[in-house]
Write an enzyme that holds these catalytic residues in place. Structure first.
Site, PDB file in Angstrom:
ATOM      1  N   ASP A   1      51.463  50.885  46.508  1.00  0.00           N
ATOM      2  CA  ASP A   1      51.492  49.505  46.001  1.00  0.00           C
ATOM      3  C   ASP A   1      50.121  48.867  46.179  1.00  0.00           C
ATOM      4  OD1 ASP A   1      52.444  47.140  44.922  1.00  0.00           O
ATOM      5  OD2 ASP A   1      53.258  46.400  46.799  1.00  0.00           O
ATOM      6  N   HIS A   2      50.114  47.533  46.156  1.00  0.00           N
ATOM      7  CA  HIS A   2      48.931  46.745  46.476  1.00  0.00           C
ATOM      8  C   HIS A   2      48.938  46.427  47.973  1.00  0.00           C
ATOM      9  CE1 HIS A   2      48.006  46.102  42.239  1.00  0.00           C
ATOM     10  NE2 HIS A   2      49.276  45.811  42.045  1.00  0.00           N
ATOM     11  N   GLY A   3      47.773  46.088  48.480  1.00  0.00           N
ATOM     12  CA  GLY A   3      47.677  45.705  49.872  1.00  0.00           C
ATOM     13  C   GLY A   3      46.380  44.965  50.128  1.00  0.00           C
TER      14      GLY A   3
END
Length: 271
Positions: free
Chosen positions: A168-170
């Site tokens: 995912d995004h982080g």
């Protein structure tokens, strides 16, 4: 990178295209491959192996995350992980998106020929989807708390091996989930991993994390004596790389106008 935005990670170099179905990939995850290889060989021999696979985003622009996770599911099945011991979480809105020129399908590579293209969504078992994909559900799955999770959870024991793959995004110290403002902080995740081991939920745990700044989730937080092999797609201070973006995000000549995969993920899965 802002969660839920159009893909702006640094993009992979162009992929060399040869005959139908033939590609050349840059070797970017040799250490990750070595860790997973030894992990899987031991796990298969003992028949005590579990996996939790998570795509923590939604929307068409995040196509690559769901494609990565479904690809990972098939990689584990091919290596004889039992499907009942693989738990998947993905919003599952991309394959059915009105923007998808191939309804119901997901591709993790820019296949030139539809006849040889591998649809990774086909056969990908989804245990938690839509609004069920939250940080609290993820932690409940890891803890083996079926009442809190509302579905399938880890039921591993002290002699078992667990593989976790989160895509995912982080940002520094956090990983994101589909709902706005739902983030998981590094300290809480590491505390959960420590508690799992204290309660005899694994002998070894391998964690592959594909997000920007993913190194910050474990750096300085993971105890040295904890049997966790954490592999991050990026350092604590850099972005991860998306792959097969822009003009390269074509399948059978049809543009998808997104990114089909992430560089770290497609490399450890295809080597």
């Amino acid at each position: 990178q802002a969660h839920g935005s159009r893909p702006s990670e640094r993009r992979a170099p162009a992929v060399a295209r040869g005959a139908c179905g033939a590609f050349s990939f840059r070797a970017m995850a040799q250490r990750a491959l070595a860790v997973l290889g030894s992990f899987v060989s031991v796990a298969v021999a003992t028949q005590k192996h579990w996996a939790v696979l998570v795509a923590g985003s939604k929307d068409w622009w995040n196509y690559r995350h769901q494609a990565d996770v479904c690809h990972a599911y098939h990689v584990l099945i091919e290596r004889r992980f039992h499907p009942e011991r693989i738990i998947t979480m993905l919003y599952d809105d991309v394959a059915t998106s009105r923007m998808n020129p191939f309804p119901g399908k997901l591709f993790n590579f820019p296949w030139p020929c539809l006849e040889e293209a591998v649809d990774v969504r086909a056969g990908c078992q989804v245990d938690y989807s839509g609004a069920q994909v939250t940080s609290e559900t993820f932690l409940a799955v890891l803890r083996g708390d079926a009442a809190a999770a509302g579905g399938k959870v880890l039921a591993s024991g002290a002699d078992d091996h667990v593989f976790v793959n989160f895509v995912d995004h982080g940002d520094v110290g956090i990983i994101a989930f589909p709902q706005d403002e739902d983030v998981l902080h590094a300290k809480k995740l590491v505390e959960t991993l420590v508690d799992m081991h204290r309660r005899g939920m694994y002998q070894q745990l391998a964690f592959y994390l594909e997000t920007c700044n993913s190194g910050s989730i474990f750096q300085g937080l993971l105890p040295d004596d904890l049997p966790v092999y954490a592999v991050a797609a990026a350092s604590a201070n850099e972005s991860s790389w998306a792959a097969f973006c822009g003009s390269a995000s074509r399948v059978a000549g049809r543009p998808l106008d997104t990114c089909l995969g992430d560089l770290f993920s497609v490399n450890w899965m295809t080597e």
